[in-house]
Design a protein around this motif. Structure first.
Motif, short mmCIF file in Angstrom:
data_model
loop_
_atom_site.label_atom_id
_atom_site.label_comp_id
_atom_site.label_asym_id
_atom_site.label_seq_id
_atom_site.Cartn_x
_atom_site.Cartn_y
_atom_site.Cartn_z
N TYR A 18 -32.31 15.95 -46.17
CA TYR A 18 -31.12 15.77 -45.35
C TYR A 18 -30.53 17.15 -45.04
O TYR A 18 -30.10 17.86 -45.95
N VAL A 19 -30.53 17.52 -43.76
CA VAL A 19 -30.12 18.87 -43.36
C VAL A 19 -28.87 18.81 -42.50
O VAL A 19 -28.86 18.18 -41.43
N ARG A 20 -27.80 19.46 -42.97
CA ARG A 20 -26.57 19.56 -42.17
C ARG A 20 -26.85 20.40 -40.93
O ARG A 20 -27.24 21.55 -41.02
N ILE A 21 -26.63 19.80 -39.77
CA ILE A 21 -26.89 20.48 -38.50
C ILE A 21 -25.66 21.28 -38.05
O ILE A 21 -25.77 22.42 -37.60
N MET A 22 -24.49 20.67 -38.19
CA MET A 22 -23.24 21.33 -37.79
C MET A 22 -22.06 20.47 -38.25
O MET A 22 -22.22 19.31 -38.62
N ASP A 23 -20.88 21.08 -38.20
CA ASP A 23 -19.63 20.33 -38.27
C ASP A 23 -19.15 20.13 -36.84
O ASP A 23 -19.52 20.89 -35.94
N VAL A 24 -18.31 19.13 -36.64
CA VAL A 24 -17.65 18.93 -35.35
C VAL A 24 -16.16 18.79 -35.61
O VAL A 24 -15.74 17.97 -36.43
N ILE A 50 -37.34 15.83 -41.56
CA ILE A 50 -35.93 16.22 -41.52
C ILE A 50 -35.07 15.00 -41.18
O ILE A 50 -35.42 14.20 -40.31
N ILE A 51 -33.98 14.83 -41.94
CA ILE A 51 -32.95 13.86 -41.59
C ILE A 51 -31.71 14.68 -41.22
O ILE A 51 -31.02 15.20 -42.10
N PRO A 52 -31.44 14.86 -39.93
CA PRO A 52 -30.28 15.66 -39.54
C PRO A 52 -28.97 14.97 -39.88
O PRO A 52 -28.86 13.74 -39.79
N VAL A 53 -28.00 15.78 -40.30
CA VAL A 53 -26.68 15.27 -40.67
C VAL A 53 -25.62 16.03 -39.86
O VAL A 53 -25.65 17.27 -39.80
N VAL A 54 -24.71 15.30 -39.25
CA VAL A 54 -23.61 15.91 -38.51
C VAL A 54 -22.30 15.48 -39.16
O VAL A 54 -22.02 14.28 -39.28
N PHE A 55 -21.53 16.46 -39.62
CA PHE A 55 -20.21 16.17 -40.22
C PHE A 55 -19.15 16.23 -39.13
O PHE A 55 -19.03 17.24 -38.41
N ILE A 56 -18.38 15.17 -38.99
CA ILE A 56 -17.31 15.11 -38.00
C ILE A 56 -15.97 14.97 -38.69
O ILE A 56 -15.77 14.03 -39.48
N VAL A 57 -15.07 15.90 -38.43
CA VAL A 57 -13.72 15.83 -38.99
C VAL A 57 -13.05 14.55 -38.48
O VAL A 57 -13.04 14.28 -37.27
N ASN A 58 -12.49 13.78 -39.39
CA ASN A 58 -11.95 12.47 -39.03
C ASN A 58 -10.91 12.54 -37.92
O ASN A 58 -10.86 11.69 -37.02
N ASN A 59 -10.09 13.60 -37.91
CA ASN A 59 -9.01 13.70 -36.93
C ASN A 59 -9.51 13.81 -35.50
O ASN A 59 -8.74 13.57 -34.55
N VAL A 60 -10.78 14.17 -35.32
CA VAL A 60 -11.36 14.21 -33.97
C VAL A 60 -11.15 12.88 -33.27
O VAL A 60 -10.82 12.83 -32.07
N PHE A 61 -11.28 11.79 -34.01
CA PHE A 61 -11.20 10.46 -33.40
C PHE A 61 -9.77 10.01 -33.15
O PHE A 61 -9.54 8.97 -32.52
N ASN A 62 -8.81 10.79 -33.61
CA ASN A 62 -7.41 10.58 -33.22
C ASN A 62 -7.08 11.34 -31.94
O ASN A 62 -6.06 11.07 -31.30
N LYS A 63 -7.94 12.31 -31.60
CA LYS A 63 -7.63 13.23 -30.51
C LYS A 63 -8.34 12.91 -29.20
O LYS A 63 -7.88 13.30 -28.13
N ILE A 64 -9.49 12.24 -29.29
CA ILE A 64 -10.28 12.05 -28.07
C ILE A 64 -10.14 10.63 -27.53
O ILE A 64 -9.91 9.69 -28.28
N ASP A 65 -10.26 10.51 -26.20
CA ASP A 65 -10.15 9.19 -25.57
C ASP A 65 -11.54 8.56 -25.45
O ASP A 65 -12.55 9.13 -25.87
N SER A 66 -11.58 7.39 -24.80
CA SER A 66 -12.82 6.62 -24.71
C SER A 66 -13.91 7.39 -23.96
O SER A 66 -15.07 7.39 -24.37
#
Length: 336
Positions: free
Chosen positions: A48-54, A81-97
């Motif tokens: 499991y390889v961390r690809i990036m944070d978002v 490889i199992i790619p992993v992307v970490f997304i900060v939870n607050n992103v989903f409070n900030k973006i629209d559909s």
């Protein structure tokens, strides 16, 4: 006799097939012999390889990649490889559909490019790491559906990480629209709370959040266990951060620190400029033992459904691996 035989048959839990491996959580992949040796000893089929944070970038008012990985070496042949992307939870409070759909498309493309940089032409699973909450649930689940529908992810498995509170509070947290989840069995306690608790692994928290709920969780579950350690710093009993400049050896220097009797708290006796610490600061040294991990594995084995699963240690790092022998890991694997 038949009744007795049936009793013992029912009393013996079906042995699970466990595939051990690691997370790789650095910004530069290097094929270090000592680390790769563990993958070989485990006969690991994947990494499991961390690809990036978002995170949300306020300057451009959209989600953006943070610290993406580079590949100085290719992933070893024979290991997927199992790619992993970490997304900060607050992103989903900030973006629209609309932005949610764009984010899914961009991540799919970014991951595909990075996988090819790793020396692999394809991958079978993408993992999204996000500690979603009740307020971000709808947006996050929509993102997962958009991701699943992307042509680049056709016939690929989407998995998510799953925290303890999301298992217990399944009504408010919801069930992610994916095939399986990774149960994250670390970072359980309140890191920022002053005191003697080990926030990495806490058996009481596991009892509270999993004991009565884990067996009913509907998704297939892999398991992640910690092998890391860290120094948590407090100033005037307020959380001041995690110091990467404090080692266990430094804590045992009587000119620098005094350990509080039978605790994991250490008082700093002098200013310590290399770590930016001041006299009177308190360091809580949190680490994980083989017995901690073994007890956790045994606990989980009682409540997890008997099915084939990955057991992933966080994370693949020479300095962390030296605290455990191969036999240590085999014991933990056998206990799950």
């Amino acid at each position: 006799m038949l009744v007795i035989f049936a009793f013992f048959l029912l009393g013996c839990k079906q042995k699970q097939v466990i595939h051990p491996t690691f997370y790789y959580w650095k910004t530069d992949y290097r094929n270090k012999p000592a680390e790769t040796a563990y993958l070989n000893q485990f006969k690991s089929k994947s990494l499991y390889v961390r690809i990036m944070d978002v995170d949300f970038n306020p300057d451009v008012q959209q989600a953006a990649p943070v610290s993406p990985i580079k590949f100085s070496d290719p992933i070893p042949s024979g290991i997927a490889i199992i790619p992993v992307v970490f997304i900060v939870n607050n992103v989903f409070n900030k973006i629209d559909s609309q932005q949610t759909a764009i984010l899914a498309s961009r991540i799919a493309k970014f991951v595909d490019d990075k996988v090819k940089q790793s020396g692999k032409q394809n991958y079978a699973e993408l993992q999204i790491d996000c500690d979603w909450t009740k307020t971000t649930r709808a947006s996050y689940f929509k993102f997962l559906k958009e991701l699943k529908a992307n042509p680049l992810l056709k016939e690929k498995t989407i998995s998510v990480t799953l925290r303890l509170h999301q298992v217990k509070n399944v009504v408010s947290s919801g069930i992610p629209p994916v095939e399986k989840a990774m149960l994250m069995c670390y970072n359980m306690g309140n890191l920022r709370k002053y005191g003697e608790q080990n926030s990495i692994l806490d058996q009481h928290e596991m009892d509270l959040y999993l004991k009565d709920f884990l067996a009913q969780y509907p998704l297939r579950l892999d398991v992640a266990l910690p092998i890391f350690q860290w120094a948590v710093v407090f100033r005037n009993q307020e959380y001041a951060g995690i110091s990467k400049h404090i080692s266990k050896a430094a804590l045992q220097d009587p000119k620098l620190f005094r350990q509080r009797r039978n605790t994991i708290l250490f008082d700093l006796l002098v200013d310590y400029p290399p770590a930016g610490l001041k006299k009177g600061d308190v360091v809580r040294w949190e680490e994980i033992s083989v017995s901690n991990l073994s007890a956790t594995a045994k606990f989980l084995s009682r409540y997890l459904k008997p099915e084939e699963r990955n057991l992933v240690f966080y994370h693949l790092d020479t300095d962390l691996l030296k605290h455990f022998t191969h036999d240590d890991f085999q014991k933990i694997i056998a206990d799950l």
